[in-house]
Write an enzyme that holds these catalytic residues in place. Structure first.
Site, PDB file in Angstrom:
ATOM      1  N   ASP A   1     -16.350  22.467  47.114  1.00 36.86           N
ATOM      2  CA  ASP A   1     -16.678  21.419  46.160  1.00 36.86           C
ATOM      3  C   ASP A   1     -15.320  20.833  45.807  1.00 36.86           C
ATOM      4  OD1 ASP A   1     -16.907  20.000  43.696  1.00 36.86           O
ATOM      5  OD2 ASP A   1     -18.880  20.901  43.452  1.00 36.86           O
ATOM      6  N   HIS A   2     -15.017  19.648  46.321  1.00 28.58           N
ATOM      7  CA  HIS A   2     -13.617  19.210  46.238  1.00 28.58           C
ATOM      8  C   HIS A   2     -13.165  18.967  44.798  1.00 28.58           C
ATOM      9  CE1 HIS A   2     -15.207  15.089  46.101  1.00 28.58           C
ATOM     10  NE2 HIS A   2     -14.029  14.684  45.716  1.00 28.58           N
TER      11      HIS A   2
ATOM     12  N   LYS B   1      -9.207  19.613  42.414  1.00 25.38           N
ATOM     13  CA  LYS B   1      -8.442  18.590  41.686  1.00 25.38           C
ATOM     14  C   LYS B   1      -7.493  19.273  40.705  1.00 25.38           C
ATOM     15  CE  LYS B   1     -11.831  14.899  42.169  1.00 25.38           C
ATOM     16  NZ  LYS B   1     -11.262  13.720  42.791  1.00 25.38           N
TER      17      LYS B   1
ATOM     18  N   HIS C   1     -20.557  18.718  41.634  1.00 26.30           N
ATOM     19  CA  HIS C   1     -19.306  18.448  40.907  1.00 26.30           C
ATOM     20  C   HIS C   1     -19.453  18.611  39.385  1.00 26.30           C
ATOM     21  CE1 HIS C   1     -18.174  17.109  44.773  1.00 26.30           C
ATOM     22  NE2 HIS C   1     -18.539  15.848  44.675  1.00 26.30           N
TER      23      HIS C   1
ATOM     24  N   LYS D   1     -22.492   5.113  40.043  1.00 25.69           N
ATOM     25  CA  LYS D   1     -21.773   4.170  40.919  1.00 25.69           C
ATOM     26  C   LYS D   1     -21.757   2.814  40.240  1.00 25.69           C
ATOM     27  CE  LYS D   1     -21.928   6.857  44.777  1.00 25.69           C
ATOM     28  NZ  LYS D   1     -20.674   7.513  45.160  1.00 25.69           N
TER      29      LYS D   1
HETATM   30  C1  BG6 Z   1     -18.536  12.942  46.862  1.00 22.59           C
HETATM   31  C2  BG6 Z   1     -19.792  12.128  46.724  1.00 22.59           C
HETATM   32  O1  BG6 Z   1     -18.846  14.308  46.866  1.00 22.59           O
HETATM   33  O2  BG6 Z   1     -17.662  12.660  45.783  1.00 22.59           O
HETATM   34  C3  BG6 Z   1     -19.468  10.645  46.649  1.00 22.59           C
HETATM   35  O3  BG6 Z   1     -20.649  12.377  47.833  1.00 22.59           O
HETATM   36  C4  BG6 Z   1     -18.448  10.362  45.585  1.00 22.59           C
HETATM   37  O4  BG6 Z   1     -20.648   9.878  46.420  1.00 22.59           O
HETATM   38  C5  BG6 Z   1     -17.233  11.307  45.721  1.00 22.59           C
HETATM   39  O5  BG6 Z   1     -18.009   9.016  45.721  1.00 22.59           O
HETATM   40  C6  BG6 Z   1     -16.295  11.167  44.557  1.00 22.59           C
HETATM   41  O6  BG6 Z   1     -15.123  11.887  44.799  1.00 22.59           O
HETATM   42  P1  BG6 Z   1     -13.736  11.453  44.134  1.00 22.59           P
HETATM   43  O7  BG6 Z   1     -12.787  12.547  44.515  1.00 22.59           O
HETATM   44  O8  BG6 Z   1     -13.391  10.107  44.712  1.00 22.59           O
HETATM   45  O9  BG6 Z   1     -13.979  11.377  42.667  1.00 22.59           O
END
Ligand code: BG6
Length: 491
Positions: free
Chosen positions: A178-179, A183, A241, A340
């Site tokens: 989960d990126h 952060k 997230h 969005k």
């Molecule tokens: C992704 C989603 O996991 O995270 C996207 O699938 C979203 O829809 C993105 O735009 C947002 O990531 P960040 O790091 O740009 O906030």
């Protein structure tokens, strides 16, 4: 070389979907930066894998172009050296050809070399790729597999993926990314909460009034119609997230930073979330979909126009009120919102403390605003603590609200690492603290599924909002009904 740039031992990292958007836009630039930081040794191999025929040289050119786009200008002199680590192999998960040779090539390295298989592909290929890796004997203990969301679209489909991957790899070998957990500011939550004695005594319902978590984006559908329209904001952002951020705020102090110690605590939070279902979904959730408006000063189309269809009820915005039903948090709402085409790209966590119990100021300088701790995830990463102070100078004792403001860029003056830099190196080092365990993913779906079911049963269209706004007015009403407002002054 400082202690934090000690290189790892040479490793093999294989990126399935090596020519895809994620690999070129995020993974390879992240690896390049860590190479420049001195963490990746010259003996490491990074192999892109995809179905089409391509030479190493052609792939390196693709990677080199991707690095040029990823604003790594000052590091340009190191690109050629980095490209020497890169190769390309043609493999198709639906066909057996080439897999034995691929396995033999990897086996030719020393016997203890770590192997990472990053499945940067559609989830529909996860199972086939894992089965091929198993058949080729590539699932031994030194192998690790990385999977990206979406891990399913509800609990049963998430279980099916977890079962299938778990059939080939042990849980300890599976790294679910989960990126958001990579952060900097999210890692900083750990530092802030557990490396300072100041906050923990206050971190509970006696002192905290409520918490807000906002992840606002200005982008729209971004050519991801086929995935996004089938998912929507609740599945795409909240299930993973936003709930992960909520866990980092709400979890009990883990005994150590060891992966399972942290993940056990996060799991308890997910399991303590009070259900949102048909009984309360109307009062606790708001769904929105953007109509034509503006983004960054430009006119933009509405969601349905971007999609080219009239009949989609997919939500591009969600606001909801969650509650962690346990001793620490009982009665403290967690307001989450994401969408969005909102007014600004801003992600932040706002911890709002309780009002002073009694004011001695008799209204001097206006009301006393409650203290707030604001963690800005992006942009302008930093931490702000809002306090009341006396405004200097004559004119009686006037109160003013000001922020102690710590901007990471100003404080450290360095490039803020991308989430994938930390996460990729953590996989190589075998550190799973910032990755989701199977039971966490499933607990998150367990909480999300009844919301989806309530929405489906309610059969209402999402509320319209203008692109470039802060979402439907119902989202404002959601929080204002409780006598609170969305935090706005950090930007
Ligand atoms: C992704 C989603 O996991 O995270 C996207 O699938 C979203 O829809 C993105 O735009 C947002 O990531 P960040 O790091 O740009 O906030």
């Amino acid at each position: 070389m400082t202690s934090h740039t000690v290189p790892v031992d040479p490793f093999d990292l294989v990126i399935f979907g090596g020519t895809g958007d994620l690999a070129l836009r995020k993974l390879l630039p992240a690896l390049f930066r860590r190479f420049c930081d001195g963490q990746i040794p010259a003996g490491a191999r990074i192999l892109g894998v995809a179905r089409d025929e391509r030479s190493d040289a052609a792939y390196r050119e693709l990677v080199s172009d991707a690095l040029a786009r990823a604003s790594v200008d000052t590091l340009k002199p190191r690109v050629a050296e980095f490209l020497e680590l890169i190769g390309y192999r043609t493999l198709d998960a639906s066909r057996g050809e080439g897999w034995d040779a691929f396995a033999a090539e990897l086996a030719a390295a020393d016997a203890t070399r770590v192997r990472v298989f990053y499945l940067s592909t559609s989830p529909s290929l996860f199972v086939d790729i894992c089965e091929r890796l198993r058949a080729a004997g590539l699932n031994d203990t030194r192998s690790r597999v990385v999977i990206e969301k979406p891990i399913g679209r509800d609990l049963p489909s998430a279980r099916a993926i977890n079962d299938a991957v778990g059939h080939v790899f042990e849980e300890g070998q599976i790294f679910r990314i989960d990126h958001y957990l990579g952060k900097e500011t999210v890692q900083n939550l750990l530092a802030l909460r557990f490396a300072n004695a100041l906050f923990e005594p206050l971190w509970n319902s006696a002192h905290i009034d409520h918490v807000q978590i906002t992840v606002a984006e200005t982008v729209g559908l971004e050519k991801r119609a086929s995935y996004y329209d089938g998912a929507g904001a609740l599945r795409d952002m909240v299930q993973n997230h936003l709930l992960q951020l909520l866990c980092m705020v709400a979890m009990e102090p883990p005994a150590t930073l060891q992966a399972d110690a942290v993940r056990d605590e996060k799991l308890k939070v997910l399991r303590a979330l009070k259900p949102v279902d048909a009984a309360n979904a109307n009062a606790s959730t708001v769904r929105g979909q953007y109509r034509a408006g503006a983004a960054n000063g430009q006119a933009v189309a509405g969601y349905l126009d971007e999609l080219g269809r009239n009949d989609s009820r997919t939500e591009t915005f969600v606001a909801l009120k969650a509650e962690v039903g346990n001793w620490r948090w009982g009665g403290v709402p967690f307001y989450l919102r994401t969408g969005k085409r909102l007014a600004e790209r801003v992600s932040e966590i706002v911890v709002s403390f309780r009002q002073v119990p009694h004011s001695i100021f008799n209204g001097a300088g206006g009301p006393i605003a409650p203290n707030k701790l604001v963690l800005r995830l992006q942009p302008d990463e930093g931490v702000k603590l809002w306090l009341m102070i006396k405004e200097p100078g004559p004119g009686g004792l006037r109160l003013k609200r000001v922020a102690l403001d710590m901007s990471f860029a100003e404080e450290f003056g360095v490039h803020q690492p991308e989430a994938y830099e930390r996460l990729l190196m953590d996989v190589v080092r075998g550190n799973a603290t910032l990755f989701m365990r199977r039971d966490e993913v499933e607990a998150a779906w367990t909480w999300i599924d009844p919301i989806l079911a309530a929405w489906a049963a309610g059969n209402e269209a999402p509320k319209a909002y203008t692109a470039g706004s802060w979402g439907p007015s119902a989202a404002v009403a959601l929080i204002e009904r409780d006598g609170r407002t969305w935090h706005e002054d950090a930007h």
